[in-house]
Design a protein around this motif. Structure first.
Motif, PDB file in Angstrom:
ATOM      1  N   GLN A  82      -7.383   2.884  -4.421  1.00 20.13           N
ATOM      2  CA  GLN A  82      -7.836   1.828  -3.703  1.00 20.13           C
ATOM      3  C   GLN A  82      -9.189   1.397  -3.833  1.00 20.13           C
ATOM      4  O   GLN A  82      -9.991   2.188  -3.971  1.00 20.13           O
ATOM      5  CB  GLN A  82      -7.185   1.950  -2.183  1.00 20.13           C
ATOM      6  N   ASN A  83      -9.757   0.527  -3.019  1.00 20.15           N
ATOM      7  CA  ASN A  83     -11.039   0.025  -2.972  1.00 20.15           C
ATOM      8  C   ASN A  83     -11.285  -1.067  -1.731  1.00 20.15           C
ATOM      9  O   ASN A  83     -10.054  -1.603  -1.670  1.00 20.15           O
ATOM     10  CB  ASN A  83     -11.668  -0.550  -4.187  1.00 20.15           C
ATOM     11  N   THR A  84     -12.406  -1.120  -1.095  1.00 20.65           N
ATOM     12  CA  THR A  84     -12.553  -2.019   0.016  1.00 20.65           C
ATOM     13  C   THR A  84     -13.848  -2.816  -0.051  1.00 20.65           C
ATOM     14  O   THR A  84     -14.866  -2.327  -0.626  1.00 20.65           O
ATOM     15  CB  THR A  84     -12.419  -1.188   1.256  1.00 20.65           C
ATOM     16  N   THR A  85     -13.799  -4.036   0.301  1.00 20.03           N
ATOM     17  CA  THR A  85     -15.009  -4.724   0.568  1.00 20.03           C
ATOM     18  C   THR A  85     -15.018  -5.583   1.482  1.00 20.03           C
ATOM     19  O   THR A  85     -14.085  -5.991   2.346  1.00 20.03           O
ATOM     20  CB  THR A  85     -15.096  -5.807  -0.619  1.00 20.03           C
TER      21      THR A  85
ATOM     22  N   VAL B  97       5.609   0.858  -9.044  1.00 17.61           N
ATOM     23  CA  VAL B  97       4.400   0.370  -8.460  1.00 17.61           C
ATOM     24  C   VAL B  97       4.286  -0.618  -7.500  1.00 17.61           C
ATOM     25  O   VAL B  97       5.275  -1.401  -7.372  1.00 17.61           O
ATOM     26  CB  VAL B  97       3.479  -0.021  -9.479  1.00 17.61           C
ATOM     27  N   THR B  98       3.465  -0.435  -6.362  1.00 18.31           N
ATOM     28  CA  THR B  98       3.494  -1.402  -5.170  1.00 18.31           C
ATOM     29  C   THR B  98       1.998  -1.647  -5.221  1.00 18.31           C
ATOM     30  O   THR B  98       1.059  -0.846  -5.295  1.00 18.31           O
ATOM     31  CB  THR B  98       3.823  -0.863  -4.057  1.00 18.31           C
ATOM     32  N   LEU B  99       1.726  -2.811  -5.191  1.00 17.54           N
ATOM     33  CA  LEU B  99       0.384  -3.477  -4.869  1.00 17.54           C
ATOM     34  C   LEU B  99       0.360  -4.185  -3.488  1.00 17.54           C
ATOM     35  O   LEU B  99       1.021  -4.798  -3.254  1.00 17.54           O
ATOM     36  CB  LEU B  99      -0.134  -4.600  -5.897  1.00 17.54           C
ATOM     37  N   ARG B 100      -0.955  -3.661  -2.837  1.00 21.08           N
ATOM     38  CA  ARG B 100      -1.146  -4.357  -1.594  1.00 21.08           C
ATOM     39  C   ARG B 100      -2.574  -4.691  -1.459  1.00 21.08           C
ATOM     40  O   ARG B 100      -3.573  -3.946  -1.559  1.00 21.08           O
ATOM     41  CB  ARG B 100      -0.663  -3.485  -0.492  1.00 21.08           C
ATOM     42  N   TRP B 101      -2.530  -5.820  -0.695  1.00 17.78           N
ATOM     43  CA  TRP B 101      -4.025  -6.440   0.012  1.00 17.78           C
ATOM     44  C   TRP B 101      -3.691  -6.396   1.204  1.00 17.78           C
ATOM     45  O   TRP B 101      -2.891  -6.945   1.970  1.00 17.78           O
ATOM     46  CB  TRP B 101      -4.388  -7.874  -0.404  1.00 17.78           C
TER      47      TRP B 101
ATOM     48  N   LYS C 262     -12.479  -7.546   6.244  1.00 20.01           N
ATOM     49  CA  LYS C 262     -12.677  -6.523   5.103  1.00 20.01           C
ATOM     50  C   LYS C 262     -11.325  -6.369   4.505  1.00 20.01           C
ATOM     51  O   LYS C 262     -10.267  -6.570   5.143  1.00 20.01           O
ATOM     52  CB  LYS C 262     -12.515  -5.088   6.132  1.00 20.01           C
ATOM     53  N   ALA C 263     -11.231  -6.603   3.149  1.00 26.19           N
ATOM     54  CA  ALA C 263     -10.142  -6.742   2.185  1.00 26.19           C
ATOM     55  C   ALA C 263     -10.010  -5.247   1.499  1.00 26.19           C
ATOM     56  O   ALA C 263     -11.026  -4.813   0.833  1.00 26.19           O
ATOM     57  CB  ALA C 263     -10.340  -7.753   1.319  1.00 26.19           C
ATOM     58  N   THR C 264      -8.787  -4.687   1.612  1.00 28.24           N
ATOM     59  CA  THR C 264      -8.738  -3.451   0.743  1.00 28.24           C
ATOM     60  C   THR C 264      -7.417  -3.666  -0.226  1.00 28.24           C
ATOM     61  O   THR C 264      -6.409  -4.274   0.400  1.00 28.24           O
ATOM     62  CB  THR C 264      -8.191  -2.299   1.735  1.00 28.24           C
ATOM     63  N   PHE C 265      -7.491  -3.530  -1.280  1.00 22.89           N
ATOM     64  CA  PHE C 265      -6.632  -3.456  -2.476  1.00 22.89           C
ATOM     65  C   PHE C 265      -6.079  -2.163  -2.634  1.00 22.89           C
ATOM     66  O   PHE C 265      -6.869  -1.320  -3.145  1.00 22.89           O
ATOM     67  CB  PHE C 265      -7.290  -4.249  -3.658  1.00 22.89           C
ATOM     68  N   ILE C 266      -4.726  -1.934  -2.628  1.00 26.13           N
ATOM     69  CA  ILE C 266      -4.206  -0.403  -2.692  1.00 26.13           C
ATOM     70  C   ILE C 266      -3.177  -0.616  -3.789  1.00 26.13           C
ATOM     71  O   ILE C 266      -2.211  -1.578  -3.800  1.00 26.13           O
ATOM     72  CB  ILE C 266      -3.562   0.062  -1.469  1.00 26.13           C
ATOM     73  N   ILE C 267      -3.210   0.049  -4.736  1.00 22.16           N
ATOM     74  CA  ILE C 267      -2.067   0.430  -5.729  1.00 22.16           C
ATOM     75  C   ILE C 267      -1.372   1.675  -5.491  1.00 22.16           C
ATOM     76  O   ILE C 267      -2.074   2.847  -5.595  1.00 22.16           O
ATOM     77  CB  ILE C 267      -2.655   0.360  -7.328  1.00 22.16           C
ATOM     78  N   ASP C 268      -0.017   1.767  -5.227  1.00 20.62           N
ATOM     79  CA  ASP C 268       0.648   2.960  -5.029  1.00 20.62           C
ATOM     80  C   ASP C 268       1.350   3.035  -6.338  1.00 20.62           C
ATOM     81  O   ASP C 268       2.268   2.092  -6.690  1.00 20.62           O
ATOM     82  CB  ASP C 268       1.439   2.946  -3.912  1.00 20.62           C
ATOM     83  N   ALA C 269       1.352   4.145  -7.253  1.00 22.27           N
ATOM     84  CA  ALA C 269       2.035   4.191  -8.313  1.00 22.27           C
ATOM     85  C   ALA C 269       2.650   5.720  -8.613  1.00 22.27           C
ATOM     86  O   ALA C 269       2.177   6.638  -8.075  1.00 22.27           O
ATOM     87  CB  ALA C 269       1.113   4.044  -9.634  1.00 22.27           C
TER      88      ALA C 269
END
Length: 132
Positions: free
Chosen positions: A5-8, A80-84, A95-102
């Motif tokens: 993940q990463n956040t901005t 895999v799951t992708l989440r904003w 605040k936006a966080t992009f998360i990939i669960d794999a």
């Protein structure tokens, strides 16, 4: 499960950021150059990752101004799951966080972790660049 993940923080209100992310047609603007054969609708996106795989993603769940969850709509190389995820910081800051669960086995983790982290970082930076 491997989580990347990463956040901005984006200088826009949460409804503007959510509106952009909720439409998968906009996600092409967040993709790196090694993504091609892009086609999308509001709820589904298909693309090819150069030298890797073809992916088809669909929106599984949306919660207005909070999150968008994407899952493969066809067989993927791994689960895999992708989440904003969005969070209000102030009226004009989100605040936006992009998360990939794999679900990666040890071998896949060694191969895929780096490129997946690069993808997350790239998309977060592109979102900030596009929306401010």
């Amino acid at each position: 499960m491997t989580t990347i993940q990463n956040t901005t923080e984006i200088n826009k209100n949460v409804s503007e950021v959510y509106a952009f992310l909720a439409d998968l047609n906009n996600h092409e603007q967040l993709m790196p150059e090694n993504i091609y054969n892009w086609s999308s609708t509001t709820d589904e996106a298909r693309f090819t990752i150069q030298n890797m795989a073809k992916l088809a993603l669909k929106v599984e769940e949306r919660s207005e101004h909070q999150f968008i969850k994407l899952v493969p709509s066809e067989k993927a190389p791994f689960e895999v799951t992708l989440r904003w995820e969005l969070q209000v910081v102030a009226d004009t800051v989100t605040k936006a966080t992009f998360i990939i669960d794999a679900d990666l086995n040890m071998m896949m983790k060694m191969i895929a972790s780096g490129p997946l982290q690069k993808l997350v970082d790239f998309q977060v930076n592109k979102l900030k660049e596009k929306l401010g």
